[in-house]
Design a protein around this motif. Structure first.
Motif, mmCIF file in Angstrom:
data_model
loop_
_atom_site.group_PDB
_atom_site.id
_atom_site.type_symbol
_atom_site.label_atom_id
_atom_site.label_comp_id
_atom_site.label_asym_id
_atom_site.label_seq_id
_atom_site.Cartn_x
_atom_site.Cartn_y
_atom_site.Cartn_z
ATOM 1 N N PRO A 258 36.182 -6.031 18.857
ATOM 2 C CA PRO A 258 37.540 -6.645 18.955
ATOM 3 C C PRO A 258 38.370 -6.173 17.886
ATOM 4 C CG PRO A 258 35.560 -7.923 17.899
ATOM 5 C CD PRO A 258 35.388 -6.642 18.324
ATOM 6 N N PRO A 259 39.741 -6.047 17.707
ATOM 7 C CA PRO A 259 40.548 -6.152 16.163
ATOM 8 C C PRO A 259 40.415 -7.081 15.006
ATOM 9 C CG PRO A 259 41.411 -7.652 18.655
ATOM 10 C CD PRO A 259 40.274 -6.980 18.969
ATOM 11 N N LYS A 260 40.638 -7.174 14.103
ATOM 12 C CA LYS A 260 40.399 -7.447 13.413
ATOM 13 C C LYS A 260 41.525 -9.068 13.100
ATOM 14 C CE LYS A 260 39.082 -7.911 8.174
ATOM 15 N NZ LYS A 260 37.814 -7.987 7.926
ATOM 16 N N ASN A 261 40.507 -10.130 12.713
ATOM 17 C CA ASN A 261 41.559 -11.680 12.588
ATOM 18 C C ASN A 261 41.472 -12.022 13.991
ATOM 19 O OD1 ASN A 261 40.841 -11.630 9.899
ATOM 20 N ND2 ASN A 261 42.591 -10.647 9.373
ATOM 21 N N THR A 262 41.062 -11.864 14.963
ATOM 22 C CA THR A 262 41.409 -12.456 16.628
ATOM 23 C C THR A 262 40.641 -12.738 17.120
ATOM 24 O OG1 THR A 262 40.188 -9.867 17.347
ATOM 25 C CG2 THR A 262 43.270 -10.381 17.117
ATOM 26 N N ILE A 263 40.829 -13.869 18.009
ATOM 27 C CA ILE A 263 39.301 -14.248 18.369
ATOM 28 C C ILE A 263 37.880 -13.724 19.032
ATOM 29 C CG2 ILE A 263 40.193 -13.618 20.887
ATOM 30 C CD1 ILE A 263 39.493 -17.945 20.431
ATOM 31 N N GLY A 264 38.262 -12.666 18.784
ATOM 32 C CA GLY A 264 36.945 -11.883 19.116
ATOM 33 C C GLY A 264 35.945 -11.703 17.653
ATOM 34 N N ASP A 265 36.612 -12.207 17.122
ATOM 35 C CA ASP A 265 35.325 -11.054 15.713
ATOM 36 C C ASP A 265 35.164 -11.541 14.537
ATOM 37 O OD1 ASP A 265 38.275 -12.133 14.251
ATOM 38 O OD2 ASP A 265 38.062 -10.056 12.732
ATOM 39 N N LEU A 266 34.315 -13.501 14.613
ATOM 40 C CA LEU A 266 34.586 -14.307 13.779
ATOM 41 C C LEU A 266 32.508 -14.562 13.893
ATOM 42 C CD1 LEU A 266 35.166 -15.988 11.029
ATOM 43 C CD2 LEU A 266 35.183 -17.897 13.204
ATOM 44 N N THR A 267 31.786 -13.834 12.972
ATOM 45 C CA THR A 267 30.864 -14.247 13.338
ATOM 46 C C THR A 267 29.926 -15.618 12.748
ATOM 47 O OG1 THR A 267 29.758 -13.263 10.757
ATOM 48 C CG2 THR A 267 30.595 -11.817 12.937
ATOM 49 N N ARG A 272 34.384 -11.970 9.074
ATOM 50 C CA ARG A 272 34.868 -11.055 9.976
ATOM 51 C C ARG A 272 34.679 -9.751 10.200
ATOM 52 N NH1 ARG A 272 38.262 -14.608 13.192
ATOM 53 N NH2 ARG A 272 39.618 -16.074 11.938
ATOM 54 N N ALA A 273 34.883 -9.026 12.228
ATOM 55 C CA ALA A 273 34.095 -8.202 12.073
ATOM 56 C C ALA A 273 34.824 -7.193 12.541
ATOM 57 C CB ALA A 273 32.599 -8.109 12.888
ATOM 58 N N GLY A 274 35.610 -7.112 12.460
ATOM 59 C CA GLY A 274 36.862 -6.314 13.573
ATOM 60 C C GLY A 274 37.522 -5.311 13.491
ATOM 61 N N SER A 275 38.652 -4.781 13.828
ATOM 62 C CA SER A 275 38.369 -3.561 13.498
ATOM 63 C C SER A 275 40.255 -3.548 12.967
ATOM 64 C CB SER A 275 38.911 -2.198 13.986
ATOM 65 O OG SER A 275 39.610 -1.387 13.703
ATOM 66 N N ARG A 276 40.228 -3.609 11.441
ATOM 67 C CA ARG A 276 42.122 -2.931 10.872
ATOM 68 C C ARG A 276 42.561 -1.939 12.335
ATOM 69 N NH1 ARG A 276 40.962 -3.088 5.140
ATOM 70 N NH2 ARG A 276 38.645 -2.417 5.581
ATOM 71 N N ALA A 277 41.993 -0.770 11.977
ATOM 72 C CA ALA A 277 42.819 0.279 12.972
ATOM 73 C C ALA A 277 43.265 -0.006 14.290
ATOM 74 C CB ALA A 277 41.771 1.918 12.676
ATOM 75 N N LEU A 278 41.910 -0.953 15.223
ATOM 76 C CA LEU A 278 42.207 -1.398 16.057
ATOM 77 C C LEU A 278 43.803 -2.374 15.875
ATOM 78 C CD1 LEU A 278 41.983 -1.270 19.344
ATOM 79 C CD2 LEU A 278 39.395 -2.947 18.559
ATOM 80 N N ASP A 288 49.785 -5.272 27.687
ATOM 81 C CA ASP A 288 49.791 -6.219 27.655
ATOM 82 C C ASP A 288 48.777 -7.819 27.691
ATOM 83 O OD1 ASP A 288 52.198 -6.536 29.297
ATOM 84 O OD2 ASP A 288 51.325 -4.884 30.828
ATOM 85 N N VAL A 289 47.588 -6.794 27.976
ATOM 86 C CA VAL A 289 46.283 -7.480 27.666
ATOM 87 C C VAL A 289 45.100 -7.249 27.075
ATOM 88 C CG1 VAL A 289 45.553 -7.124 29.811
ATOM 89 C CG2 VAL A 289 45.019 -9.441 28.213
ATOM 90 N N THR A 290 44.384 -6.769 25.670
ATOM 91 C CA THR A 290 43.315 -6.012 25.696
ATOM 92 C C THR A 290 42.242 -7.223 25.499
ATOM 93 O OG1 THR A 290 43.718 -6.625 23.002
ATOM 94 C CG2 THR A 290 44.207 -5.564 23.743
ATOM 95 N N LEU A 291 40.265 -6.495 26.182
ATOM 96 C CA LEU A 291 39.402 -7.664 26.278
ATOM 97 C C LEU A 291 38.581 -6.955 25.706
ATOM 98 C CD1 LEU A 291 40.008 -6.506 30.368
ATOM 99 C CD2 LEU A 291 40.673 -8.976 28.870
ATOM 100 N N HIS A 292 37.410 -7.297 25.380
ATOM 101 C CA HIS A 292 36.612 -7.508 24.267
ATOM 102 C C HIS A 292 35.819 -8.165 24.064
ATOM 103 C CE1 HIS A 292 39.907 -5.508 22.029
ATOM 104 N NE2 HIS A 292 40.625 -6.309 22.132
ATOM 105 N N GLY A 293 34.203 -7.455 23.497
ATOM 106 C CA GLY A 293 33.266 -8.284 24.095
ATOM 107 C C GLY A 293 32.943 -8.391 21.980
ATOM 108 N N HIS A 294 31.112 -7.887 21.433
ATOM 109 C CA HIS A 294 30.306 -7.716 20.666
ATOM 110 C C HIS A 294 30.057 -8.918 19.325
ATOM 111 C CE1 HIS A 294 29.395 -5.344 17.982
ATOM 112 N NE2 HIS A 294 30.211 -5.484 16.902
ATOM 113 N N ILE A 295 31.302 -9.498 19.376
ATOM 114 C CA ILE A 295 30.888 -11.139 19.030
ATOM 115 C C ILE A 295 30.571 -11.991 19.712
ATOM 116 C CG2 ILE A 295 31.066 -12.286 16.513
ATOM 117 C CD1 ILE A 295 31.235 -9.557 16.220
#
Length: 357
Positions: A258-267, A272-278, A288-295
């Motif tokens: 996931p990207p940094k500081n979003t719904i998907g990167d809180l462990t 926060r385990a998201g990417s700032r570059a992303l 329009d939309v991005t889709l993520h998993g991982h955490i």
């Protein structure tokens, strides 16, 4: 004339839970006109990483020999569990509609070696597309989809898809996150054309299937930062058509992490385990939309029931929040005709109850 509007299902992080994956594929591909079914009749089904068994953290997991065997075990699952399951829903004998597609993207828990083997498994099946985790693009008359498997450094020992996040951080990876194993430079047995059992035997017989890896010592051209990898992907887009120029297309970005500081990167450690570059890339490109998993736990960690999306500018950032260890899994569904209006749902996956032995 092909239908320009698409129904899309996405999930991730099955980690070898075959029954959960089967139920996801069944519901995604079943005709929604069936009287006794809850099918979504998706045009495109996307598995967004961490597909195969992740292995165990027990004695020996720091050794090359242990991880070599782990690659073989995971490949065995892809050959003997995943391949026949996918063929059941997307193969020549499947009763499902013949114009639906499955997109397969690996995640940080999937050895990169398996990507090459998956390409071989499905090379004669035009309905299954194995996307490159290093960066890939799919485009048709309705959608343009970007794919990457990349995640930021962690204490996990599988490093095939981990990358330094920003260019300026290249020499500042934490000591406990530097070291691990990669499978991208192993003994090549690609010429093996025998049975599946022979392929497994060839892999098992390799002296070294994985290599020790130090993230700080990786050549930039072989292991670019996430920032650099995304810029390379941007160049691929601009060489054909700009990701943002064709307004009639639905723009989708699938990245395992996931990207940094979003719904998907809180462990669960409240990190926060998201990417700032992303995040920067999404803010600039504005799909329009991005889709993520991982955490797996991140959606639940935010504590607001039913919330699985956040925003970066106008872009909807959605996390499957799927946990393969739970009895009920989760997936995402939307239609391209509705996504610009923000209509997207997260639904439950109910695999058959496990029978106690």
């Amino acid at each position: 004339m092909m239908n320009k509007e698409k129904k899309i299902c996405f999930s991730s992080d099955f980690h070898g839970n075959t029954e959960m994956l089967r139920e996801f594929l069944r519901r995604a591909t079943t005709d929604d006109d069936d009287d006794d079914d809850d099918g979504l009749n998706a045009d495109y089904v996307i598995i967004g990483g961490d597909i195969g068994p992740r292995g165990g953290k027990f004695h020996g997991h720091e050794l090359v020999e242990f991880n070599s065997k782990d690659v073989v075990k995971q490949l065995d699952w892809f050959l003997n569990e995943f391949f026949p399951l996918v063929e059941e829903f997307f193969g020549a004998r499947s009763s499902n509609r013949i114009d639906s597609k499955l997109f397969v993207l690996l995640g940080n828990s999937d050895w990169r070696f398996c990507e090459r083997e998956l390409e071989k498994m499905f090379e004669s099946n035009a309905r299954v597309m194995v996307m490159s985790g290093a960066g890939d693009v799919f485009k048709d008359e309705s959608v343009e989809i970007l794919f990457t498997s990349l995640v930021i450094p962690s204490t996990h020992r599988k490093k095939d898809w981990e990358r330094v996040d920003l260019n300026k951080e290249r020499k500042s990876v934490k000591e406990r996150e530097r070291y691990g194993f990669i499978s991208s430079k192993m003994n090549d047995y690609a010429s093996n054309t025998g049975s599946d059992d022979e392929v497994i035997t060839a892999a098992a017989a390799a002296v070294v299937v994985v290599e020790d890896y130090d993230m700080m010592g990786a050549p930039e051209n072989e292991r670019p930062t996430i920032e650099a990898a995304l810029e390379n992907l941007r160049e691929r887009l601009s060489s054909s058509s700009s990701f943002s120029s064709e307004l009639s297309l639905t723009k989708i970005f699938v990245n395992h992490g996931p990207p940094k500081n979003t719904i998907g990167d809180l462990t669960q450690r409240n990190e926060r385990a998201g990417s700032r570059a992303l995040r920067n890339f999404i803010a600039d490109v504005q799909p329009d939309v991005t889709l993520h998993g991982h955490i797996h736990e991140s959606v639940d960690m935010h504590g607001t029931e039913g919330v699985f999306t956040s925003k970066i500018g106008k872009t909807i950032v959605a996390s499957s929040g799927n946990d393969f260890l739970k009895e009920i899994g989760h997936a995402i569904f939307f239609e391209t005709k509705d996504i610009k209006a923000g209509k997207i749902i997260r639904y439950e996956i109910h695999p058959p109850a496990r029978v106690a032995l």
